[in-house]
Write a protein that holds these residues in place. Structure first.
Motif, PDB file in Angstrom:
ATOM      1  N   TYR A 482       0.840  -1.197   0.000  1.00 54.85           N
ATOM      2  CA  TYR A 482       0.000   0.000   0.000  1.00 54.85           C
ATOM      3  C   TYR A 482       0.872   1.241   0.000  1.00 54.85           C
ATOM      4  N   GLU A 483       0.341   2.311  -0.583  1.00 53.96           N
ATOM      5  CA  GLU A 483       1.066   3.571  -0.603  1.00 53.96           C
ATOM      6  C   GLU A 483       0.148   4.703  -0.145  1.00 53.96           C
ATOM      7  N   PRO A 484       0.719   5.816   0.349  1.00 57.97           N
ATOM      8  CA  PRO A 484      -0.104   6.929   0.838  1.00 57.97           C
ATOM      9  C   PRO A 484      -0.802   7.645  -0.307  1.00 57.97           C
ATOM     10  N   CYS A 485      -1.977   8.187  -0.020  1.00 57.64           N
ATOM     11  CA  CYS A 485      -2.722   8.913  -1.036  1.00 57.64           C
ATOM     12  C   CYS A 485      -3.025  10.337  -0.557  1.00 57.64           C
ATOM     13  N   GLY A 486      -3.720  10.471   0.590  1.00 65.17           N
ATOM     14  CA  GLY A 486      -4.046  11.787   1.140  1.00 65.17           C
ATOM     15  C   GLY A 486      -5.527  12.089   1.067  1.00 65.17           C
ATOM     16  N   CYS A 487      -6.102  12.468   2.214  1.00 66.39           N
ATOM     17  CA  CYS A 487      -7.511  12.846   2.272  1.00 66.39           C
ATOM     18  C   CYS A 487      -7.685  13.852   3.401  1.00 66.39           C
ATOM     19  N   ASP A 488      -8.906  14.350   3.582  1.00 70.33           N
ATOM     20  CA  ASP A 488      -9.161  15.341   4.629  1.00 70.33           C
ATOM     21  C   ASP A 488      -8.940  14.766   6.023  1.00 70.33           C
ATOM     22  N   LYS A 489      -9.166  13.457   6.164  1.00 72.29           N
ATOM     23  CA  LYS A 489      -9.041  12.864   7.496  1.00 72.29           C
ATOM     24  C   LYS A 489      -7.593  12.804   7.975  1.00 72.29           C
ATOM     25  N   CYS A 490      -6.645  12.782   7.044  1.00 76.33           N
ATOM     26  CA  CYS A 490      -5.221  12.751   7.419  1.00 76.33           C
ATOM     27  C   CYS A 490      -4.521  14.041   7.008  1.00 76.33           C
TER      28      CYS A 490
END
Length: 562
Positions: A482-490
């Motif tokens: 898995y790789e990081p993506c980014g969203c409002d929660k993080c």
């Protein structure tokens, strides 16, 4: 929507969350301190905010929401002042479906009629309450309203500052000026709620840059005009006990604060730079340092090895790793595990990070010639069973620690090295005799902190051939990582929280022989691995395969170990 009025105490009793005696005690405390019953119960430790929110939801038949999973309509930010929402601990979320005159509003107290009335007067909209905790609402307000609130504070500061200049041009660091007080307090509160470990306030040529270190990485949060710097730094100096008139020398200070019922110890460092004074504030939540050993992140055989190490009655146990790798937390966890009425524990630290009940803690004071070495000599005359040394920094401290351990004391300490085997070689390089060290040391715990992937936005993909080779899975079936993506929660980082990764070297008879023969770090490591030690890279590799962290994080924390 009007909510049926019920008493908080009755609802919590009906849910079985508290006893009548606890309610009575909390009522007395709430009257004495001028706070609400729910806040008093949380402060006393009888319930959590989440327990209260769930009890209100059950009793009032109102939806319980988790704001980390909700999104705020940006149109509300301009419509309603943030100070009003903070006063009543509420935040509007969105319009109700098919009805633009009704708004879903998260509240910590959905029975607060005054809050509902003021909201409806300001907006002209009807309110449908849902329930969230105070912490969740405060954090959401920081996220959506911080920029607007900061802009108001800065505008107010400039206006008042210009008026002051007309009457008293000499006074340009109005530390009692309320906008600056609010600004500094807001910075610290927002950093605490975002789980930042450090706040960096940096003087640049034309602006003041504010960055938060979150999960080990710095993120820019605010920029102010450079003219704000003197007032901000002056305010920080006052609350942390520094000399406000000294601007040419570095200074250190300390301040305590409470945010959302959590107590923080804040260490402050001021450093003169070309464009002005730079300030760094390190935030340490005092109760986080004393974790249960099950929360450290130890896995598999490492848990058993860790427990066995703690059974040693004397000798040296080292915790090693670079700055910010969680060594202090592990050290305090060890002390917490060993802290019983039958033993006398004395620590020497610089500084004392958190107060431990039943432990005698000494803070280093170089001005009074109370160094690690001098403190250790005095401690040995205090009949200690267990000695904790915050950090072994020099050969003198190392030699005294070894002497203490071979005379029947248990010594635990930290050392700044990159590997468990490297710590043993470092002590010999410091001048500790190899035959003494072989008898004294019984274990070394090397550790790092790895960032955990955000569970809401992590993205799966197949590992490349090169990545499978790094994972020791070359030529095998396809491997999903898995790789990081980014969203409002993080906050668009792709990561959320950190986890300890460990390498525990147990000093066996064979390792003792190698130490006695002044073996190299590579020889010590290879022997330890042959005898069952799980390396940092192996433990981090497993976290990648489980989807807990990313390949980049694994390589970042273990680059020097392979």
């Amino acid at each position: 929507m009007r909510v049926e009025r019920k008493r908080m105490g009755d609802m919590l009793l009906a849910e079985g969350a508290v006893t009548a005696e606890q309610i009575d005690e909390a009522l007395e405390a709430s009257k004495r301190e001028g706070i609400k019953l729910g806040e008093s119960l949380v402060r006393l430790g009888y319930v959590t905010e989440d327990t209260i929110a769930q009890a209100l939801s059950n009793q009032l038949k109102i939806e319980r929401v988790h704001l980390a999973e909700e999104f705020v309509d940006d149109s509300f930010v301009k419509m309603i002042p943030g100070d009003v929402l903070r006063r009543y601990i509420m935040i509007p979320l969105c319009y109700e479906k098919d009805n633009v005159n009704r708004v879903r509003v998260a509240m910590s107290d959905p029975m607060d009629m005054r809050a509902m009335d003021e909201f409806q007067i300001i907006t002209g909209l009807q309110l449908d309450p849902v329930i969230a905790t105070r912490y969740e609402i405060e954090t959401a307000l920081d996220r959506y309203y911080a920029d607007a609130e900061t802009a108001k504070v800065l505008e107010r500061y400039k206006r008042e500052h210009q008026e002051l200049e007309k009457t008293d041009e000499a006074n340009n660091t109005q530390v009692d000026n309320s906008p600056v007080v609010l600004l500094v307090r807001s910075l610290m509160q927002q950093a605490a709620r975002q789980h930042a470990s450090d706040i960096h306030i940096e003087a640049m040529e034309r602006v003041v840059r504010v960055r938060f270190r979150i999960d080990g990485v710095l993120y820019e949060r605010f920029r102010y005009d450079i003219e704000m710097l003197p007032a901000i730094v002056a305010r920080i100096k006052i609350i942390s006990g520094m000399d406000i008139s000294e601007k040419r020398k570095p200074q250190d200070g300390r301040v305590s604060m409470t945010v959302d019922h959590n107590e923080f110890d804040v260490r402050v460092s001021i450093l003169p730079t070309v464009y002005g004074e730079k300030c760094v504030m390190r935030l340490a939540q005092t109760n986080v340092l004393t974790k249960d050993k099950s929360e450290l992140g130890l896995r598999g055989r490492d848990i058993e090895t860790f427990n066995n190490l703690l059974k040693n009655p004397n000798g040296i146990l080292l915790v090693t790793g670079p700055t910010g790798s969680g060594k202090t937390t592990t050290l305090y966890t060890v002390l917490n595990e060993l802290n019983t009425q039958e033993v006398n524990i004395i620590t020497v630290e610089d500084p004392v990070e958190a107060n431990l009940a039943g432990v005698n803690q000494v803070q280093v004071n170089p001005k009074a010639d109370l160094t690690f070495a001098n403190a250790l000599r005095s401690i040995l005359r205090q009949d200690p069973d267990i000695i904790m040394i915050g950090e072994i920094r020099d050969g003198e401290t190392a030699k005294i620690a070894v002497q203490a351990s071979i005379t029947g004391h248990l010594v635990v300490s930290t050392l700044h090295t990159n590997s468990s085997a490297g710590s043993i070689v470092r002590l010999m390089d410091m001048g500790v005799e190899n035959y003494l060290l072989a008898d004294a040391i019984f274990g070394v715990i090397a550790q790092r902190l790895v960032r955990k992937l955000c569970p809401y936005c992590r993205r799966p993909r197949l590992a490349t051939e090169a990545e499978r080779e790094v994972l020791s899975m070359a030529g095998e079936d396809p491997v999903t990582i898995y790789e990081p993506c980014g969203c409002d929660k993080c906050s668009q980082t792709g990561y959320s929280g950190r986890l300890g990764v460990y390498e525990i070297l147990r000093v066996t008879p064979r390792i003792k022989e190698l130490i006695h023969d002044r073996a190299s770090a590579d020889q010590l490591r290879d022997t330890a691995v042959a005898e069952g030690m799980v390396t940092l890279r192996s433990n981090a590799r497993q976290l990648v395969l489980e989807g807990v962290t990313s390949m980049n994080e694994m390589l970042r924390i273990t680059y020097e170990n392979e």
